[in-house]
Scaffold this motif. Structure first.
Motif, short mmCIF file in Angstrom:
data_model
loop_
_atom_site.label_atom_id
_atom_site.label_comp_id
_atom_site.label_asym_id
_atom_site.label_seq_id
_atom_site.Cartn_x
_atom_site.Cartn_y
_atom_site.Cartn_z
N ARG A 149 -0.22 -2.30 -1.52
CA ARG A 149 -0.08 -1.73 -2.97
C ARG A 149 0.01 -0.36 -2.57
NH1 ARG A 149 -0.16 -5.33 -7.28
NH2 ARG A 149 0.96 -6.86 -5.87
N CYS A 150 -0.02 0.57 -3.66
CA CYS A 150 -0.12 2.05 -3.55
C CYS A 150 -1.41 2.39 -3.01
CB CYS A 150 -0.17 2.59 -4.93
SG CYS A 150 -0.37 4.40 -5.13
N ILE A 151 -1.28 3.20 -1.89
CA ILE A 151 -2.45 3.80 -1.22
C ILE A 151 -2.92 5.30 -1.77
CG2 ILE A 151 -2.26 2.06 0.74
CD1 ILE A 151 -0.89 4.44 2.14
N GLY A 152 -2.13 5.58 -2.76
CA GLY A 152 -2.64 7.27 -3.43
C GLY A 152 -1.95 8.39 -2.49
N ALA A 153 -0.90 8.03 -2.04
CA ALA A 153 -0.28 9.14 -1.53
C ALA A 153 1.09 9.11 -1.67
CB ALA A 153 -0.25 8.93 0.12
N CYS A 154 1.61 9.03 -3.18
CA CYS A 154 2.95 8.63 -3.82
C CYS A 154 3.61 10.25 -3.53
CB CYS A 154 2.76 8.51 -5.24
SG CYS A 154 1.89 7.02 -5.76
N GLY A 155 3.02 11.39 -3.39
CA GLY A 155 3.60 12.65 -3.14
C GLY A 155 4.43 12.44 -1.92
N VAL B 268 3.01 -1.06 5.32
CA VAL B 268 4.09 -0.60 4.65
C VAL B 268 3.73 -0.43 3.27
CG1 VAL B 268 6.58 -0.29 3.92
CG2 VAL B 268 5.90 -1.16 6.24
N CYS B 269 3.61 0.62 2.35
CA CYS B 269 3.35 0.60 1.00
C CYS B 269 4.62 0.24 0.27
CB CYS B 269 2.98 2.06 0.65
SG CYS B 269 2.69 2.22 -1.07
N LEU B 270 4.26 -0.81 -0.49
CA LEU B 270 5.48 -1.28 -1.44
C LEU B 270 5.07 -1.09 -2.78
CD1 LEU B 270 6.53 -4.84 0.25
CD2 LEU B 270 7.74 -2.52 0.54
N GLY B 271 4.13 -0.09 -3.17
CA GLY B 271 3.98 0.33 -4.39
C GLY B 271 5.27 1.02 -5.21
N THR B 272 5.29 1.08 -6.18
CA THR B 272 6.28 1.27 -6.77
C THR B 272 6.89 2.68 -6.39
OG1 THR B 272 5.46 0.35 -9.07
CG2 THR B 272 7.43 1.75 -9.31
N ALA B 273 6.30 3.97 -6.27
CA ALA B 273 6.74 5.09 -5.85
C ALA B 273 7.43 4.93 -4.48
CB ALA B 273 5.83 6.37 -5.93
N CYS B 274 6.77 4.24 -3.61
CA CYS B 274 7.42 3.90 -2.54
C CYS B 274 8.54 3.09 -2.43
CB CYS B 274 6.24 3.69 -1.35
SG CYS B 274 5.10 4.66 -1.13
N TYR B 275 8.63 2.10 -3.14
CA TYR B 275 9.61 1.06 -3.32
C TYR B 275 10.77 1.64 -3.84
CZ TYR B 275 11.61 -3.59 -3.93
OH TYR B 275 12.44 -4.67 -3.65
S1 FES Z 1 3.40 4.00 -4.29
FE1 FES Z 1 3.20 4.22 -2.14
S2 FES Z 1 1.46 5.69 -1.80
FE2 FES Z 1 1.54 5.43 -4.10
#
Ligand code: FES
Length: 164
Positions: A123-129, A82-89
């Motif tokens: 972390r962010c996997i580059g699919a924030c869109g 699971v992406c817990l990067g900012t956009a996904c979070y």
């Molecule tokens: S923060 Fe989840 S893909 Fe960028």
């Protein structure tokens, strides 16, 4: 010594470490090699790395447990991340993680007792869109929600088990 840590793999690992030691910053490539060769990085391997690279076990263990793509226990047949990067979070990925933990009855970084599914965060996997996103064995599932996650887990559980 169990299969994951057989001597052949250990020899290969020493050879890789010797190459890595020629480079600046050998720790990360060494950990990547360990993860790839053994499938996980138990304390016994961390000790070897510590002796070879002159880094403390505490530092190595800290790095191993910080990054989602390293594991201290053997990984399952499938990996759900699971992406817990900012956009996904901000779009609710924490909730997806909790749903997965409940569905699989394990915590993040653990593997189901049948050895089928390992749950990790990234972390962010580059699919924030497509946030929030999670992946199954590297395949990205975007615009995720709780029911999508549950559906995916159901499908995974129904897959035929691999026989070795
Ligand atoms: S923060 Fe989840 S893909 Fe960028």
């Amino acid at each position: 010594m169990n299969d994951h840590l057989c001597q052949e793999k250990i020899n290969l690992f020493y050879a890789r470490m010797a190459e890595n030691k020629q480079k600046p910053g050998p720790l990360m490539p060494t950990l990547h090699d360990a993860q790839t060769i053994f499938g996980y990085i138990p304390l016994s391997i961390q000790k070897i790395i510590s002796e070879e690279l002159g880094e403390s076990i505490a530092k190595i263990n800290g790095v191993v447990t910080f990054y989602g793509n390293f594991s201290v226990t053997p990984k399952g047949e499938h990996t759900v991340a699971v992406c817990l990067g900012t956009a996904c979070y901000v779009r609710g990925s924490k909730n997806l993680m909790e749903t997965l933990e409940n569905e699989l009855k394990i915590k993040e970084k653990e593997t189901t007792p049948d050895g089928e599914i390992t749950l990790v965060s990234t972390r962010c996997i580059g699919a924030c869109g497509l946030a929030p996103v999670f992946s199954v064995d590297g395949a990205i599932h975007g615009n995720a929600n709780v029911s999508k996650v549950k559906e995916t887990i159901k499908e995974l559980k129904e897959l035929p088990h691999e026989t070795n």
